[in-house]
Design a protein around this motif. Structure first.
Motif, mmCIF file in Angstrom:
data_model
loop_
_atom_site.group_PDB
_atom_site.id
_atom_site.type_symbol
_atom_site.label_atom_id
_atom_site.label_comp_id
_atom_site.label_asym_id
_atom_site.label_seq_id
_atom_site.Cartn_x
_atom_site.Cartn_y
_atom_site.Cartn_z
ATOM 1 N N THR A 1 2.295 20.825 -100.895
ATOM 2 C CA THR A 1 1.651 20.050 -101.589
ATOM 3 C C THR A 1 2.573 18.937 -103.211
ATOM 4 O OG1 THR A 1 1.009 22.137 -103.125
ATOM 5 C CG2 THR A 1 -0.347 21.404 -101.952
ATOM 6 N N SER A 2 3.508 18.944 -102.906
ATOM 7 C CA SER A 2 4.704 18.368 -103.361
ATOM 8 C C SER A 2 5.670 17.737 -102.737
ATOM 9 C CB SER A 2 5.214 19.077 -104.859
ATOM 10 O OG SER A 2 5.945 20.384 -104.352
ATOM 11 N N ASN A 3 6.571 16.733 -103.608
ATOM 12 C CA ASN A 3 7.525 16.967 -103.035
ATOM 13 C C ASN A 3 8.790 18.208 -102.641
ATOM 14 O OD1 ASN A 3 8.166 13.543 -102.396
ATOM 15 N ND2 ASN A 3 7.159 13.591 -104.487
ATOM 16 N N GLU A 4 9.319 18.952 -103.834
ATOM 17 C CA GLU A 4 9.930 20.096 -103.532
ATOM 18 C C GLU A 4 9.368 20.685 -102.411
ATOM 19 O OE1 GLU A 4 9.696 18.284 -107.227
ATOM 20 O OE2 GLU A 4 8.477 18.733 -106.513
ATOM 21 N N GLU A 5 8.186 20.721 -102.332
ATOM 22 C CA GLU A 5 8.143 21.466 -100.777
ATOM 23 C C GLU A 5 8.129 21.053 -99.914
ATOM 24 O OE1 GLU A 5 3.785 22.725 -102.044
ATOM 25 O OE2 GLU A 5 3.975 24.292 -103.317
ATOM 26 N N MET A 6 7.338 19.651 -99.719
ATOM 27 C CA MET A 6 8.742 19.210 -97.734
ATOM 28 C C MET A 6 9.368 19.038 -98.106
ATOM 29 S SD MET A 6 5.715 15.348 -98.816
ATOM 30 C CE MET A 6 6.750 14.866 -97.850
ATOM 31 N N LEU A 7 10.693 18.807 -99.006
ATOM 32 C CA LEU A 7 11.935 18.966 -98.573
ATOM 33 C C LEU A 7 12.277 20.755 -98.763
ATOM 34 C CD1 LEU A 7 13.632 17.124 -101.794
ATOM 35 C CD2 LEU A 7 13.197 15.967 -98.999
ATOM 36 N N GLU A 8 11.326 21.739 -98.625
ATOM 37 C CA GLU A 8 12.069 23.065 -98.878
ATOM 38 C C GLU A 8 11.666 23.034 -97.417
ATOM 39 O OE1 GLU A 8 10.260 25.163 -101.450
ATOM 40 O OE2 GLU A 8 10.750 24.629 -103.657
ATOM 41 N N GLN A 9 10.309 22.740 -96.645
ATOM 42 C CA GLN A 9 10.418 22.953 -95.783
ATOM 43 C C GLN A 9 10.833 22.421 -94.502
ATOM 44 O OE1 GLN A 9 5.607 22.376 -95.334
ATOM 45 N NE2 GLN A 9 5.261 23.969 -97.077
ATOM 46 N N GLY A 10 11.294 21.170 -95.145
ATOM 47 C CA GLY A 10 11.822 20.809 -93.901
ATOM 48 C C GLY A 10 13.445 20.912 -93.821
ATOM 49 N N GLN A 11 13.443 21.932 -94.850
ATOM 50 C CA GLN A 11 15.418 22.231 -94.877
ATOM 51 C C GLN A 11 15.050 23.947 -94.179
ATOM 52 O OE1 GLN A 11 17.671 21.023 -96.447
ATOM 53 N NE2 GLN A 11 19.102 23.197 -95.022
ATOM 54 N N ILE A 12 13.857 24.208 -93.924
ATOM 55 C CA ILE A 12 13.781 25.734 -93.072
ATOM 56 C C ILE A 12 14.043 25.365 -91.584
ATOM 57 C CG2 ILE A 12 12.080 27.321 -92.229
ATOM 58 C CD1 ILE A 12 11.246 27.567 -94.803
ATOM 59 N N LEU A 13 13.523 23.537 -91.174
ATOM 60 C CA LEU A 13 13.191 23.153 -89.751
ATOM 61 C C LEU A 13 15.072 23.021 -89.681
ATOM 62 C CD1 LEU A 13 10.483 21.146 -89.219
ATOM 63 C CD2 LEU A 13 10.443 23.764 -88.766
ATOM 64 N N LEU A 14 15.774 22.490 -90.505
ATOM 65 C CA LEU A 14 17.238 22.126 -90.375
ATOM 66 C C LEU A 14 18.258 23.202 -90.091
ATOM 67 C CD1 LEU A 14 18.292 19.076 -93.083
ATOM 68 C CD2 LEU A 14 17.570 19.068 -90.367
ATOM 69 N N ASP A 15 17.315 24.338 -90.915
ATOM 70 C CA ASP A 15 18.259 25.597 -90.928
ATOM 71 C C ASP A 15 18.531 26.140 -89.719
ATOM 72 O OD1 ASP A 15 19.417 25.146 -93.446
ATOM 73 O OD2 ASP A 15 17.590 26.335 -94.354
ATOM 74 N N GLU A 16 16.724 26.242 -88.865
ATOM 75 C CA GLU A 16 16.427 26.715 -87.954
ATOM 76 C C GLU A 16 16.967 25.954 -86.282
ATOM 77 O OE1 GLU A 16 12.359 28.969 -89.036
ATOM 78 O OE2 GLU A 16 11.927 26.980 -87.715
ATOM 79 N N GLY A 17 18.059 25.033 -86.945
ATOM 80 C CA GLY A 17 18.438 23.850 -85.291
ATOM 81 C C GLY A 17 18.274 22.889 -85.309
ATOM 82 N N CYS A 18 16.933 22.282 -85.847
ATOM 83 C CA CYS A 18 16.931 20.668 -86.384
ATOM 84 C C CYS A 18 17.211 19.587 -86.867
ATOM 85 C CB CYS A 18 15.462 20.186 -87.110
ATOM 86 S SG CYS A 18 13.943 21.106 -86.477
ATOM 87 N N GLN A 19 18.384 18.300 -86.013
ATOM 88 C CA GLN A 19 19.282 17.143 -86.288
ATOM 89 C C GLN A 19 18.598 16.699 -86.874
ATOM 90 O OE1 GLN A 19 22.672 17.933 -84.896
ATOM 91 N NE2 GLN A 19 21.652 19.740 -84.283
ATOM 92 N N ALA A 20 17.907 16.302 -87.091
ATOM 93 C CA ALA A 20 17.309 15.767 -88.773
ATOM 94 C C ALA A 20 15.175 16.185 -88.783
ATOM 95 C CB ALA A 20 17.156 14.332 -88.069
ATOM 96 N N VAL A 21 14.903 15.759 -89.821
ATOM 97 C CA VAL A 21 13.485 15.818 -89.841
ATOM 98 C C VAL A 21 13.485 14.619 -90.473
ATOM 99 C CG1 VAL A 21 11.282 17.398 -90.297
ATOM 100 C CG2 VAL A 21 13.839 18.754 -89.661
ATOM 101 N N LEU A 22 12.175 14.026 -90.310
ATOM 102 C CA LEU A 22 11.077 13.361 -91.000
ATOM 103 C C LEU A 22 10.052 13.735 -91.469
ATOM 104 C CD1 LEU A 22 11.151 10.700 -92.066
ATOM 105 C CD2 LEU A 22 9.780 9.346 -89.889
ATOM 106 N N VAL A 23 10.018 14.046 -92.626
ATOM 107 C CA VAL A 23 8.632 14.784 -92.967
ATOM 108 C C VAL A 23 7.462 13.682 -93.423
ATOM 109 C CG1 VAL A 23 7.808 16.209 -94.947
ATOM 110 C CG2 VAL A 23 9.586 16.980 -93.541
ATOM 111 N N LYS A 24 6.672 13.115 -93.220
ATOM 112 C CA LYS A 24 5.643 12.077 -93.307
ATOM 113 C C LYS A 24 4.601 12.703 -94.232
ATOM 114 C CE LYS A 24 4.263 12.080 -88.953
ATOM 115 N NZ LYS A 24 3.265 12.168 -87.776
#
Length: 274
Positions: free
Chosen positions: A157-180
């Motif tokens: 519900t916020s930019n901070e939460e978008m970034l936090e969840q995107g970072q989770i995917l990076l930490d799990e092995g994603c090379q890049a994430v575009l959070v829409k």
């Protein structure tokens, strides 16, 4: 990533939309509009229109595998976009094909719900996608609902939460994430975030267009990234150009009346029509 020769070749692995606004049809239109030669692997056939999805028939795993092999063994593919994969077996055969042919760039659009809100996945494919496909993708393009499913969090519900969840995917092995973040709020600006390993997040802002005709927006954006990546030096530059194209397609199609529900984008908006 080395730039491809003129007229890059792109492949879409996705479901067919009989209404023409999303899926394979939107991807091929996007490829053509952006100067890429389009090839396809159909994973499912949908009975679909501007009101949503009425019926889904999943293509058999051996047929998905045969399509992948036919295309990848013969045609040089510079970029791949993966969309709707309706079950675990579909995910498995696509992952095996990617491991066999080693394509240079892959966009994974984790399609779980259409823009209209209709459920597309027939069974819970989230874990299979994370285990089998995410490690093979160069970028994921989840919306907020898909991001929440992938991270097992409540919807951001916020930019901070978008970034936090995107970072989770990076930490799990994603090379890049575009959070829409198009569904984040009703503000005048829509905000997306590009997160890449070992890079600062990049924010993309665009003016929100007041229209309900946005069917296929996610498919179109991921296909645009695939079509454009071989033509640009960096991923951030690719995403910026892709977003400009999608914004223009939404703007040009905002007053279309193709059907009585959520209409499609104008994929060929840059071309003059008499």
């Amino acid at each position: 990533m080395a730039l491809a020769k003129p007229y890059p070749r792109a492949l879409t692995i996705a479901g067919s939309d009989s209404g023409g606004g999303a899926g394979i049809q939107a991807d091929l239109k996007t490829f053509a509009a952006l100067g890429a030669y389009g090839t396809s692997v159909i994973t499912a056939i949908t009975a679909q229109n501007t009101f949503g999805v009425q019926k889904v028939m999943v293509v058999t795993p051996d047929m998905i595998e045969a399509q992948c092999s036919a295309v990848m063994s013969d045609i040089r593919i510079d970029a791949l976009k993966i969309g709707m994969l309706a079950d675990i077996e579909s995910i498995r055969v696509v992952a095996e094909s990617l491991q066999q042919f080693h394509l240079p760039f892959t966009v994974l659009d984790p399609v779980m719900v259409a823009t209209s809100g209709s459920a597309l996945s027939i069974e819970n494919t989230v874990q299979a996608m994370k285990q089998m496909l995410m490690p093979l993708a160069d970028i994921l393009t989840p919306n907020l609902f898909e991001l929440a499913l992938l991270t097992q969090k409540t919807m951001a519900t916020s930019n901070e939460e978008m970034l936090e969840q995107g970072q989770i995917l990076l930490d799990e092995g994603c090379q890049a994430v575009l959070v829409k973040g198009g569904h984040l709020s009703e503000d005048e600006e829509a905000i997306d975030w590009l997160l890449e390993k070992d890079c600062e997040p990049v924010c993309f802002k665009s003016l929100r267009i007041k229209t309900s005709h946005t069917h296929g927006t996610g498919c179109t954006l991921s296909a645009a990234i695939a079509a454009l990546r071989p033509q640009h030096e960096t991923l951030a530059n690719t995403v910026a150009v892709a977003k400009c194209y999608v914004h223009g397609a939404i703007e040009a199609g905002q007053h279309w009346h193709l059907g009585h529900g959520y209409g499609p984008l104008a994929h060929f908006w840059r071309f003059k029509h008499d």
